[in-house]
Design a protein around this motif. Structure first.
Motif, PDB file in Angstrom:
ATOM      1  N   SER A 134       2.963 126.549  77.646  1.00 47.59           N
ATOM      2  CA  SER A 134       3.962 125.560  77.251  1.00 47.59           C
ATOM      3  C   SER A 134       4.347 124.685  78.428  1.00 47.59           C
ATOM      4  O   SER A 134       4.248 125.083  79.582  1.00 47.59           O
ATOM      5  N   HIS A 165       7.231 121.872  80.089  1.00 49.11           N
ATOM      6  CA  HIS A 165       8.648 121.533  80.058  1.00 49.11           C
ATOM      7  C   HIS A 165       8.984 120.453  81.069  1.00 49.11           C
ATOM      8  O   HIS A 165       9.225 120.754  82.237  1.00 49.11           O
ATOM      9  N   SER A 186       3.591 129.091  81.626  1.00 47.75           N
ATOM     10  CA  SER A 186       4.423 127.968  81.229  1.00 47.75           C
ATOM     11  C   SER A 186       4.731 127.153  82.476  1.00 47.75           C
ATOM     12  O   SER A 186       4.964 127.716  83.551  1.00 47.75           O
ATOM     13  N   CYS A 234      12.404 117.465  76.653  1.00 49.20           N
ATOM     14  CA  CYS A 234      12.770 117.464  78.059  1.00 49.20           C
ATOM     15  C   CYS A 234      14.074 118.237  78.236  1.00 49.20           C
ATOM     16  O   CYS A 234      14.964 118.167  77.396  1.00 49.20           O
ATOM     17  N   LEU A 236      15.742 125.574  82.077  1.00 49.35           N
ATOM     18  CA  LEU A 236      14.378 125.957  81.699  1.00 49.35           C
ATOM     19  C   LEU A 236      14.343 127.343  81.092  1.00 49.35           C
ATOM     20  O   LEU A 236      15.155 128.205  81.454  1.00 49.35           O
ATOM     21  N   ALA A 275       6.812 123.786  84.325  1.00 51.01           N
ATOM     22  CA  ALA A 275       7.837 122.743  84.298  1.00 51.01           C
ATOM     23  C   ALA A 275       7.398 121.586  85.187  1.00 51.01           C
ATOM     24  O   ALA A 275       6.882 121.811  86.276  1.00 51.01           O
TER      25      ALA A 275
END
Lengths: 698, 698
Positions: free
Chosen positions: B42, B44, B13, B58, B65, B15
């Motif tokens: 994923s 973010h 994942s 967002c 997160l 960010a």
């Protein structure tokens, strides 16, 4: 007198002898090419088997052709070529392209056929391209002629391309098209039984549609004439000459039956002629693109402006490796740039304007840099975030380049992508060349610099030194009359003196007392050697004793060499004495190159020249400027400069030796070789200490 | 211990901190790239201003997160980077890519920020790429991750690419795509505040998806570690190192704030490490394409098979220029070829099968040639008339290549045109590389040859000579205690002796009688010199008299040097006497390179080394094999071989000096420099005649 090739390249009417409708027929392909290219004159296939070929009415024989035919293409069986040539000659068709192979390149029988062909060419005064060729192309506005079986028809332009090889010629035409290079004329010379590169050079000198000439050559038809033509042609001549190395040369020999010369001499010859020599296909493309569009830089100072640091470094590295300078900026320039660039910008050279640089930054930055530099390389890679159309950057660069027409500006985009296309298009309008890679831009600039150096080929004969050809001729005549090929030292010294080359003082000794007198007269150390015309390498035969300081030592040496002299079976040997002199040891030589004639060699002497093979060549005639360049081009040249307390060696006396040897070689082709080894030079002059002159056998 | 970079390159994942929907936003571009590339984890975006970015929900802050985030990309204002890094650390996000610029590269304030960043990295044990970088890419089958703002996403493959520069990295990615080169990983290192090229080398050693590593570097993060890693990585490492020349080096310095080393030392270092160094983008592409597909040749003998004579010549020339051999064919092979080729074919090497060559000719010809050659270059330009599909030629070549898996076969088409595409495709199936131009094929072969030489990097420590580190340490300690940096001759001789480097016998003279005894003992000629630790260049101060033959001359010399000694203000000077010995004059040196540490220099001595700057380098530790290569790599090496009646100089004693100097440099980093000039060598051994050892100031 240049041959009139106008009707060859711009015929009113063309006959294709051997045209056939069969698939893959060479004649048919040529007929097809002639039709497809937009040739405006009339076409006449010649073939007894057909009424028409590809829809064009066919005549059975050359004698049936209409009188307006200016050019006949022969694509017929080898066995009927001579008859066809004869028919053309009788018919008054003066221009022929002979496609047919199987002549000189294929062995003895073919060579004999080619000899007969030459006789016919002379008899009828024909302009013949070939045999064994791909044909000729004219791609000018006035005339579109594809009289070849090339699959590529160039789009027209200002480069004339003459190729000895057919397949490589076609490959290059394809490359030119990919690179967007315009070709006005293409000629594949083939075996050169008739027309050679020299005939086309003479023609192209007066051809306004030609701005630069490119030749692919494997050998020279007539090097002397080539040099004369290139020196006076007044436009850049680029040559890709194959056979640079021994392996390549062997291949040339078997390919065309020509003898390739040692490459150092080829290099010297081409440079002296004013030719820009290239060594790869890649470099050819870079050179022609640069010359097509480029301005020549007045000096070597390059400024680099970039928005991508790494590429700027690569460009700077490449510049320095090519001998271009990337000088630091003056304080004035740095201040000028700092006034509008962000503080993160690097104000060295390269100027790294970082990714935020705008079109205005590029324009102002380039304007400033060109105040001090002779040329600029501008690197613009569109950054991720760019708030202007990329062509704005191009427009700014173009404005500066146009305002500074004497300074080459080369732009590098670091990309082939669609994003840079508007920039490239904008710059093309202003004739500013663009490249994807910084190394290519630098290679192009480096070629422009070489072209600048070659721009004024050296046509000056070297200032005539007081040379006494008759005195030298008298000596050589005597030697020949006596049935010798080797010269005695005193004879050689006389010949050299006649051409102004000083020889270290010497005397012959018939007894020991003469030696003592010599010693008393000139002082020590002395060298004593055996002189005989058939003794080439004295040292190998223990025929030299050096470092003689006293009368006793001289006596010993005298006796020892008498012994050696008696043991060797020599032709009239004598003992020769010389004062040994100090200075830098050099070597000069002359040889008769089978292709280029007299070639002068220079090197730094002693063990160095033998171990490092560090020598340079010049092909006679050699001007003073060429001689000086030749001296300076050896790697060991720094050894002749001021060094460890010794003053620099005087160069003009060395120049005079080179020029004089070249002139001797031209005046006396019977001189097979001269070796001046060593020549001792200092800050005042240079004298030959030992010498060898050998005449050719016949 | 290698860092675990698996989650950095294969995060579950990600960010994107600072992602924004604004046009041209870097964070938004990265988010977009992550989505477009097919990343399966994923995403973010983190931005307090938006509820969602590009349709992705967002979160306002890093602390919001979810726990599964493995990697955070920071594309935020410089002033909030440190806070964000701290938040990631606290949150347990161990992998960061910091895109943001304005750190070390931008001046003092940025450098301070970067220092603080390093502290945070250490505190939280983070894997950080950047700052000031473009990001990272993973393009393997298992994981597609474009965590960068690159506009190019490579199609996947087996080359890992680590670039110090962002813009050049992106340029190269574009070039790789054009060249059809597959990249599995791309990392732009940026300022290397955290991870360096070494961390990635350590990771890639165990990465099965990586068959070759390519690095673009402007400086080394830790050369010693780099060498260790490359030596043991077990796959080809290609390095494009910018800053080869002084101009380039200056640009590197201003670009990244790193100090570039003199290029000869960089070259030596890379070669000793087993790196294949390339110097242009073009050469990079050629090298990677060759390594991606190629087999390494066992030797240097190349056979060339062609249907186009000119291109064969160009290939032969290029081979020889690259140091490859193009040997003549044996009679057996010539007979074998003559049995099926037409009489017009050229049976040299190149074998010119002329335009009529069929696919069968190619197959049989290549089969024969590979019996004797180590590699083959096959040139096939489809002729105008060709009665087979061109892929038949490809199939035949491929069959032979597959039957000879140890011999590289490189094919050259002389064309990019559509006609050759089926041929290229057929050969690609068999992993036979194709090139348009013969020079490129030869360049590729030449790279494979270099790769062969580097295949087994030299991990052997040189055999340990009897070296007495303690004895040398005792001398150096004494010198330092006395507050000196220079050594007396006898101290230097002791240090050298401790490492097995012989010094020419010498004695100190306190009076003239000792000199007479020395003369009587060892004979003439002698040299008398002033020795003092602060007298570096004796010759410049008239502090040496050579060629002393008699007692009288010795007395004169003694008195003269006493006078010189008194006139110079030296630290405890003494007079030293040596027997002058004959032999070849060499120079050895040791310096501490600021980047690479102890570097040993070698050259042929006397005027040559000064005038020609013909020296070679080795970076310690130096194995015996590396030392020998270093000796042989100077241009003047032939001067050490048997020559004009002198026997060849013995090489093993010279190897021992190189190895020993390197070891001394490692053992004693306080030695700033050693000069052994001259070392006199002959067929038996080598001794240092003069020496200078200087310690660093602190």
């Amino acid at each position: 007198m240049a041959r009139d090739l106008n009707r060859l390249l711009e015929p009113r009417s063309v006959a294709v002898v051997g045209a056939s409708p069969k698939a893959g027929s060479v004649g048919g392909t040529i007929l097809d090419n002639l039709r497809a290219c937009g040739f405006s004159g009339s076409l006449h296939p010649v073939n007894p088997k057909y009424e028409e070929v590809l829809g064009v009415p066919c005549v059975p024989a050359i004698s049936d052709l209409p009188p307006e035919v200016d050019l006949a293409i022969l694509a017929i069986n080898r066995n009927i070529v001579l008859r066809a040539v004869e028919e053309c000659g009788k018919k008054g068709i003066a221009n022929l392209v002979i496609i047919t192979a199987g002549f000189k390149e294929s062995g003895e029988e073919g060579a004999k056929l080619e000899e007969e062909l030459r006789t016919l060419i002379d008899r009828y005064g024909l302009n013949v391209v070939g045999p064994n060729c791909m044909g000729i192309i004219n791609s000018s506005e006035r005339m579109r002629l594809n009289a070849s079986f090339s699959r590529w028809f160039p789009p027209g332009g200002e480069i004339a391309f003459v190729s000895q090889s057919g397949s490589l010629g076609e490959t290059l035409l394809e490359c030119f098209e990919d690179a967007g290079l315009g070709v006005s004329r293409f000629v594949n010379l083939g075996n050169r039984a008739g027309l050679t590169e020299n005939d086309f050079l003479a023609h192209l000198a007066g051809d306004d549609a030609c701005r630069a000439v490119f030749l692919y050559l494997e050998s020279f038809a007539d090097p002397c004439e080539f040099r004369r033509l290139v020196t006076s042609i007044g436009k850049p001549v680029v040559v890709l000459k194959a056979g640079r190395t021994v392996a390549g040369a062997a291949a040339v020999a078997s390919h065309t039956g020509s003898l390739a010369s040692p490459d150092a001499i080829v290099d010297a010859f081409l440079h002296q002629s004013g030719v820009l020599r290239v060594s790869t296909i890649e470099e050819t493309l870079t050179a022609l693109r640069a010359l097509e569009r480029g301005v020549l830089p007045a000096g070597d100072r390059v400024a680099i402006l970039t928005n991508a640091g790494g590429a700027g470094i690569i460009a700077a590295d490449a510049c320095v490796q090519s001998g271009l300078e990337v000088p630091p900026l003056s304080d004035r320039l740095r201040d000028g740039l700092a006034a509008f660039l962000p503080p993160e910008a690097g104000l060295g050279n390269p100027v790294d304007m970082i990714a935020t640089a705008s079109s205005e930054h590029y324009e102002r930055g380039l304007e400033l840099l060109l105040e001090e530099a002779d040329a600029a390389i501008v690197i613009f890679r569109p950054p991720l975030v760019f708030h202007e159309p990329v062509e704005a950057v191009g427009a700014g660069i173009a404005r500066v380049a146009e305002a500074q027409p004497g300074k080459p500006v080369l732009v590098c985009t670091l990309s082939h992508a669609a994003t840079v296309e508007p920039l490239v298009a904008k710059l093309r309008e202003a004739e500013v060349p663009t490249y994807a890679m910084p190394e290519t831009a630098v290679a192009a600039l480096s070629i422009l610099r070489r072209a600048r150096e070659l721009r004024h080929p050296d046509r000056s004969e070297a200032a005539a030194e007081a040379s006494d050809r008759a005195a030298a001729a008298a000596v050589l005549d005597r030697v020949r009359r006596e049935g010798r090929t080797g010269l005695f030292f005193d004879e050689g010294a006389e010949v050299l003196a006649a051409y102004g080359i000083p020889v270290c003082p010497y005397a012959y000794l018939s007894n020991i007392d003469e030696g003592a007198a010599f010693l008393a007269n000139v002082g020590s150390p002395l060298a004593l050697k055996i002189d005989a015309p058939d003794l080439a390498h004295r040292f190998e035969w223990d025929a030299v004793i050096t470092g003689i300081g006293t009368e006793t030592e001289l006596g010993d040496a005298f006796n020892r060499l008498q012994g050696v002299m008696n043991s060797l079976n020599l032709d009239g040997p004598r003992l020769l004495i010389q004062k040994m002199i100090a200075g830098r040891e050099l070597i000069f030589g002359l040889e008769q190159d089978p292709t280029f004639g007299p070639a002068v060699m220079f090197g730094v002497g002693g063990t160095l020249v033998e171990a490092l093979k560090d020598v340079s060549f010049g092909v006679a005639p050699i001007s003073e400027r060429q001689a000086e360049r030749m001296l300076r081009s050896i790697r060991a040249f720094p050894l002749l400069e001021a060094f460890r307390g010794q003053p620099a060696v005087a160069i003009p006396p060395l120049v005079r030796i080179v020029v004089a040897l070249g002139r001797m070689g031209l005046d006396f082709p019977e001189i097979a070789e001269i070796d001046l080894n060593p020549v001792i030079a200092d800050e005042h002059g240079a004298v030959a200490v030992d010498l060898l002159i050998r005449l050719s056998e016949e």
